[in-house]
Design an enzyme around this catalytic site. Structure first.
Site, PDB file in Angstrom:
ATOM      1  N   GLY A  10     -18.914   7.702  10.972  1.00  0.00           N
ATOM      2  CA  GLY A  10     -18.791   6.190  11.499  1.00  0.00           C
ATOM      3  C   GLY A  10     -17.236   5.802  11.864  1.00  0.00           C
ATOM      4  O   GLY A  10     -16.433   6.603  11.314  1.00  0.00           O
ATOM      5  N   ASP A  45     -29.014  11.080   4.268  1.00  0.00           N
ATOM      6  CA  ASP A  45     -29.631  10.312   5.009  1.00  0.00           C
ATOM      7  C   ASP A  45     -30.050   9.127   4.312  1.00  0.00           C
ATOM      8  O   ASP A  45     -30.935   9.195   3.449  1.00  0.00           O
ATOM      9  CB  ASP A  45     -30.720  11.054   5.743  1.00  0.00           C
ATOM     10  CG  ASP A  45     -31.346   9.960   7.039  1.00  0.00           C
ATOM     11  OD1 ASP A  45     -31.129   8.907   6.902  1.00  0.00           O
ATOM     12  OD2 ASP A  45     -31.897  10.536   8.026  1.00  0.00           O
ATOM     13  N   THR A  72     -26.383   0.198  12.083  1.00  0.00           N
ATOM     14  CA  THR A  72     -25.418  -0.999  13.006  1.00  0.00           C
ATOM     15  C   THR A  72     -25.918  -1.182  14.205  1.00  0.00           C
ATOM     16  O   THR A  72     -25.204  -1.851  14.918  1.00  0.00           O
ATOM     17  CB  THR A  72     -24.005  -0.379  12.975  1.00  0.00           C
ATOM     18  OG1 THR A  72     -24.002   0.964  13.700  1.00  0.00           O
ATOM     19  CG2 THR A  72     -23.461  -0.216  11.758  1.00  0.00           C
ATOM     20  N   TYR A 109     -19.436  -2.185   2.756  1.00  0.00           N
ATOM     21  CA  TYR A 109     -19.021  -3.046   3.713  1.00  0.00           C
ATOM     22  C   TYR A 109     -20.115  -3.826   4.171  1.00  0.00           C
ATOM     23  O   TYR A 109     -21.170  -3.507   4.303  1.00  0.00           O
ATOM     24  CB  TYR A 109     -18.365  -2.197   4.928  1.00  0.00           C
ATOM     25  CG  TYR A 109     -17.414  -1.471   4.285  1.00  0.00           C
ATOM     26  CD1 TYR A 109     -16.079  -2.065   4.361  1.00  0.00           C
ATOM     27  CD2 TYR A 109     -17.481  -0.052   3.961  1.00  0.00           C
ATOM     28  CE1 TYR A 109     -14.778  -1.336   3.871  1.00  0.00           C
ATOM     29  CE2 TYR A 109     -16.355   0.697   3.204  1.00  0.00           C
ATOM     30  CZ  TYR A 109     -15.149  -0.083   3.478  1.00  0.00           C
ATOM     31  OH  TYR A 109     -13.955   0.562   2.832  1.00  0.00           O
ATOM     32  N   ASP A 112     -20.000 -10.227   9.453  1.00  0.00           N
ATOM     33  CA  ASP A 112     -20.022 -11.567   9.733  1.00  0.00           C
ATOM     34  C   ASP A 112     -21.390 -11.878  10.230  1.00  0.00           C
ATOM     35  O   ASP A 112     -21.538 -13.424  10.255  1.00  0.00           O
ATOM     36  CB  ASP A 112     -18.988 -11.939  10.997  1.00  0.00           C
ATOM     37  CG  ASP A 112     -19.362 -11.016  11.932  1.00  0.00           C
ATOM     38  OD1 ASP A 112     -19.467  -9.906  11.930  1.00  0.00           O
ATOM     39  OD2 ASP A 112     -19.613 -11.407  13.238  1.00  0.00           O
ATOM     40  N   TYR A 135     -30.657  -7.393  11.753  1.00  0.00           N
ATOM     41  CA  TYR A 135     -29.281  -6.584  11.071  1.00  0.00           C
ATOM     42  C   TYR A 135     -28.605  -7.310  10.042  1.00  0.00           C
ATOM     43  O   TYR A 135     -28.349  -7.025   9.096  1.00  0.00           O
ATOM     44  CB  TYR A 135     -28.282  -6.020  12.164  1.00  0.00           C
ATOM     45  CG  TYR A 135     -27.038  -5.699  11.864  1.00  0.00           C
ATOM     46  CD1 TYR A 135     -27.049  -4.751  11.270  1.00  0.00           C
ATOM     47  CD2 TYR A 135     -25.982  -6.675  11.988  1.00  0.00           C
ATOM     48  CE1 TYR A 135     -25.538  -4.172  10.936  1.00  0.00           C
ATOM     49  CE2 TYR A 135     -24.773  -6.037  11.787  1.00  0.00           C
ATOM     50  CZ  TYR A 135     -24.495  -4.865  11.358  1.00  0.00           C
ATOM     51  OH  TYR A 135     -23.292  -4.581  10.601  1.00  0.00           O
ATOM     52  N   TRP A 160     -16.314  -7.478  13.987  1.00  0.00           N
ATOM     53  CA  TRP A 160     -15.878  -7.039  15.265  1.00  0.00           C
ATOM     54  C   TRP A 160     -15.109  -5.709  15.285  1.00  0.00           C
ATOM     55  O   TRP A 160     -13.962  -5.621  15.615  1.00  0.00           O
ATOM     56  CB  TRP A 160     -15.110  -8.317  15.998  1.00  0.00           C
ATOM     57  CG  TRP A 160     -15.699  -9.372  16.364  1.00  0.00           C
ATOM     58  CD1 TRP A 160     -16.884  -9.979  15.988  1.00  0.00           C
ATOM     59  CD2 TRP A 160     -15.457 -10.356  17.797  1.00  0.00           C
ATOM     60  NE1 TRP A 160     -17.523 -11.029  16.670  1.00  0.00           N
ATOM     61  CE2 TRP A 160     -16.491 -11.340  17.637  1.00  0.00           C
ATOM     62  CE3 TRP A 160     -14.472 -10.333  18.459  1.00  0.00           C
ATOM     63  CZ2 TRP A 160     -16.590 -12.277  18.741  1.00  0.00           C
ATOM     64  CZ3 TRP A 160     -14.519 -11.334  19.573  1.00  0.00           C
ATOM     65  CH2 TRP A 160     -15.535 -12.198  19.656  1.00  0.00           C
TER      66      TRP A 160
HETATM   67  N1  NAP Z   1     -19.280  -2.384  14.111  1.00  0.00           N
HETATM   68  C1  NAP Z   1     -19.131  -3.639  13.673  1.00  0.00           C
HETATM   69  O1  NAP Z   1     -18.713  -4.355  14.490  1.00  0.00           O
HETATM   70  C2  NAP Z   1     -19.190  -4.210  12.406  1.00  0.00           C
HETATM   71  C3  NAP Z   1     -18.929  -5.427  12.105  1.00  0.00           C
HETATM   72  C4  NAP Z   1     -19.125  -6.017  10.870  1.00  0.00           C
HETATM   73  C5  NAP Z   1     -19.385  -5.082   9.912  1.00  0.00           C
HETATM   74  N2  NAP Z   1     -19.634  -3.726   9.761  1.00  0.00           N
HETATM   75  C6  NAP Z   1     -20.176  -3.194   8.876  1.00  0.00           C
HETATM   76  O2  NAP Z   1     -18.955  -1.938   8.628  1.00  0.00           O
HETATM   77  C7  NAP Z   1     -19.347  -0.871   8.048  1.00  0.00           C
HETATM   78  C8  NAP Z   1     -19.021   0.352   9.039  1.00  0.00           C
HETATM   79  O3  NAP Z   1     -19.363   0.134  10.388  1.00  0.00           O
HETATM   80  P1  NAP Z   1     -18.899   1.156  11.415  1.00  0.00           P
HETATM   81  O4  NAP Z   1     -18.349   0.293  12.505  1.00  0.00           O
HETATM   82  O5  NAP Z   1     -18.028   2.082  11.099  1.00  0.00           O
HETATM   83  O6  NAP Z   1     -20.510   1.562  12.012  1.00  0.00           O
HETATM   84  P2  NAP Z   1     -20.484   2.871  12.788  1.00  0.00           P
HETATM   85  O7  NAP Z   1     -19.398   3.436  13.516  1.00  0.00           O
HETATM   86  O8  NAP Z   1     -22.082   2.516  13.628  1.00  0.00           O
HETATM   87  O9  NAP Z   1     -20.980   3.713  11.607  1.00  0.00           O
HETATM   88  C9  NAP Z   1     -21.807   3.741  10.896  1.00  0.00           C
HETATM   89  C10 NAP Z   1     -22.284   5.155  10.237  1.00  0.00           C
HETATM   90  O10 NAP Z   1     -23.419   5.098   9.419  1.00  0.00           O
HETATM   91  C11 NAP Z   1     -24.366   6.289   9.556  1.00  0.00           C
HETATM   92  N3  NAP Z   1     -25.988   6.099   9.504  1.00  0.00           N
HETATM   93  C12 NAP Z   1     -26.638   5.261  10.397  1.00  0.00           C
HETATM   94  N4  NAP Z   1     -27.854   5.351   9.518  1.00  0.00           N
HETATM   95  C13 NAP Z   1     -27.810   6.217   8.507  1.00  0.00           C
HETATM   96  C14 NAP Z   1     -28.459   6.678   7.636  1.00  0.00           C
HETATM   97  N5  NAP Z   1     -29.808   6.376   7.770  1.00  0.00           N
HETATM   98  N6  NAP Z   1     -28.210   7.600   6.499  1.00  0.00           N
HETATM   99  C15 NAP Z   1     -26.818   7.780   6.649  1.00  0.00           C
HETATM  100  N7  NAP Z   1     -25.902   7.213   7.569  1.00  0.00           N
HETATM  101  C16 NAP Z   1     -26.397   6.826   8.510  1.00  0.00           C
HETATM  102  C17 NAP Z   1     -24.014   6.615  11.175  1.00  0.00           C
HETATM  103  O11 NAP Z   1     -24.253   7.592  11.447  1.00  0.00           O
HETATM  104  P3  NAP Z   1     -24.878   8.531  12.929  1.00  0.00           P
HETATM  105  O12 NAP Z   1     -23.570   8.625  13.672  1.00  0.00           O
HETATM  106  O13 NAP Z   1     -25.492   9.609  12.583  1.00  0.00           O
HETATM  107  O14 NAP Z   1     -25.751   7.353  13.464  1.00  0.00           O
HETATM  108  C18 NAP Z   1     -22.447   6.278  11.412  1.00  0.00           C
HETATM  109  O15 NAP Z   1     -21.580   7.392  11.007  1.00  0.00           O
HETATM  110  C19 NAP Z   1     -20.935  -1.059   7.988  1.00  0.00           C
HETATM  111  O16 NAP Z   1     -21.457  -1.485   6.934  1.00  0.00           O
HETATM  112  C20 NAP Z   1     -21.274  -2.293   9.322  1.00  0.00           C
HETATM  113  O17 NAP Z   1     -22.380  -3.048   8.878  1.00  0.00           O
HETATM  114  C21 NAP Z   1     -19.422  -3.142  11.158  1.00  0.00           C
END
Ligand code: NAP
Length: 309
Positions: A10, A45, A72, A109, A112, A135, A160
Site C-alpha cells: 500500500g 490476507d 480502504t 493506522y 479521520d 469504512y 488524506w
Molecule cells: N488513504 C487515505 O487517504 C487514508 C486516510 C486516513 C487513514 N488511512 C489509513 O492509513 C493506512 C494505510 O493506508 P494507505 O493509504 O496506505 O492505503 P492503501 O494504499 O489502500 O493500502 C492498503 C493496503 O492494504 C492492503 N489490503 C487490503 N485488503 C487487504 C487484506 N484483506 N489483507 C491484506 N492486505 C490488504 C492492500 O492490498 P491490495 O493492494 O492487494 O489491495 C494495500 O496494499 C490504513 O490503515 C488506512 O485506513 C488512509
C-alpha cells in the site's frame, strides 16, 4: 528487533519498507505474497481466518507488528460491510490477541473518518467519534479492538494520504490534467493532505525513540495519536497547489482550469466528513517530531515524481 510489516504494497506500507529497514530485521507481507516490484515476500490476507493469521504470527515470531494493511475502498465498503469489518476490525483484534500475552507491541493506522466532520477546530484524540460510513466504522472497530486487547500499541490516525505511487488524489489530478481542460473539484471538505512518506518517516522516528537500543521501554507512551501534515486546505485548494507545481516540475504540459464545486455536486456512495483536520500536538510533543505543513510536504512528493520520470 524482528519487525513484521503487514500491507507492504500500500501507499504507507511501501514507504515503511524503506523507512523501517534500518531499524531491524524487516519481514513484509502483502495479500498475494509479492512486493510492488515483484519480489516475493510473506503472504497475509487479513480477510482469512484468525487461525491463518495466528499461524503466520507464530511462525514469524516478530518483536514488533506494524499494520499498514487495511480495506480502504471507502465507497465500496458501503456494499461490502462484512469484509471491511473483517479486515479493519476483526483481523486487528486478532493481532492484538496474539500480541498482548507475548508483550509484542502493535503499530496500527487509523483515519479521520472516525469523526463526523462537524468540527470547527482540529480534532483531538479524545474528541467524540461518530463515523459517517462503513469504512470509518470499521476502522473505529479496529481501534477499539486493539485497545481492548491489552497489547502495547500505537494507533496513528492520519488523513488524506497520497504518494508518488498508488491510487490517490495527486495522481488522479495529474492524469486528468492531461485529459481535460477543466477540472471540477470539491471545495467544502477540509483536511491536510499527508504524504505516505511523512507517515512512514514519523513512524520510524517514533520506533527509534521508543526502542533506542532495539528494545521497548516498559513505560513507553503507548496510545492514540493524530499524525498528519500541518495546516489545512480543501480538495480544490490541494488541486490548485498540485497543478502549477507539477507544471513547473515538467510532470504535465499545461495547467487546466480548476473549478470549485460542492461535495453535494459530486455524488459518492459514502458520505465524507466536511472537517477532517487533525490536531497533531500530542504526537509532536511526545516524540519530539516536527511535522511540515501540507504545502511544503507536497513539494517533496512533486520532486520525487520528477526524479521518477
Ligand atoms: N488513504 C487515505 O487517504 C487514508 C486516510 C486516513 C487513514 N488511512 C489509513 O492509513 C493506512 C494505510 O493506508 P494507505 O493509504 O496506505 O492505503 P492503501 O494504499 O489502500 O493500502 C492498503 C493496503 O492494504 C492492503 N489490503 C487490503 N485488503 C487487504 C487484506 N484483506 N489483507 C491484506 N492486505 C490488504 C492492500 O492490498 P491490495 O493492494 O492487494 O489491495 C494495500 O496494499 C490504513 O490503515 C488506512 O485506513 C488512509
Amino acid at each position: 528487533m524482528r519487525i513484521l510489516l503487514l500491507g507492504a504494497g500500500g501507499q504507507v506500507g511501501f514507504e515503511l519498507m524503506r523507512a523501517l529497514g534500518p531499524l531491524g530485521e524487516l519481514r513484509a507481507t502483502t495479500r498475494d505474497g509479492l512486493l510492488p516490484g515483484g519480489a516475493p515476500c510473506l503472504r497475509a490476507d487479513l480477510a482469512d481466518s484468525d487461525a491463518t493469521l495466528i499461524a503466520l504470527l507464530d511462525h514469524d515470531a516478530p518483536d514488533l507488528i506494524v499494520n499498514a494493511a487495511a480495506y480502504t475502498a471507502v465507497d465500496r465498503a458501503e456494499d461490502e460491510a462484512a469484509l471491511a469489518q473483517r479486515v479493519n476490525g476483526a483481523a486487528v483484534a486478532a493481532l492484538g490477541r496474539w500480541a498482548a500475552p507475548r508483550g509484542v507491541p502493535v503499530i496500527h493506522y487509523s483515519t479521520d473518518y472516525v469523526f463526523d466532520g462537524h468540527g470547527t477546530r482540529p480534532w483531538r484524540e479524545d474528541d467524540a467519534t461518530a463515523p459517517l460510513g462503513v469504512y470509518g466504522a470499521s476502522k473505529l472497530a479496529g481501534e477499539q479492538a486493539l485497545r481492548a486487547s491489552g497489547a502495547a500499541h500505537l494507533i496513528l490516525r492520519t488523513a488524506w494520504v497520497y504518494a508518488a505511487r498508488g491510487h490517490n488524489f495527486l495522481r488522479t489530478m495529474l492524469r486528468l490534467a492531461a485529459e481535460r481542460d477543466v477540472l471540477r473539484v470539491v471545495d467544502d471538505q477540509i483536511g491536510a493532505p499527508t504524504p505516505a512518506r511523512l507517515i512512514a518517516n514519523a513512524t520510524a522516528a517514533i520506533i527509534a525513540r521508543l526502542a533506542p537500543r532495539g528494545a521497548f521501554a516498559g513505560d513507553a507512551p503507548w496510545g492514540l495519536y493524530h499524525l498528519s501534515a500541518g495546516g489545512h486546505t480543501s480538495w480544490h485548494g490541494f488541486a490548485r497547489a498540485i497543478l502549477p507545481a507539477a507544471r513547473r516540475a515538467g510532470l504535465i504540459d499545461r495547467v487546466p482550469e480548476v473549478q470549485a464545486i460542492a461535495g453535494a455536486d459530486y455524488p459518492a456512495r459514502a458520505r465524507r466528513p466536511a472537517w477532517s483536520v487533525l490536531d497533531c500536538a500530542r504526537v509532536q510533543d511526545t516524540f519530539a517530531l516536527r511535522l511540515p505543513s501540507w504545502d511544503t510536504a507536497l513539494d517533496a512528493v512533486i520532486g520525487e515524481l520528477a526524479t521518477m520520470r
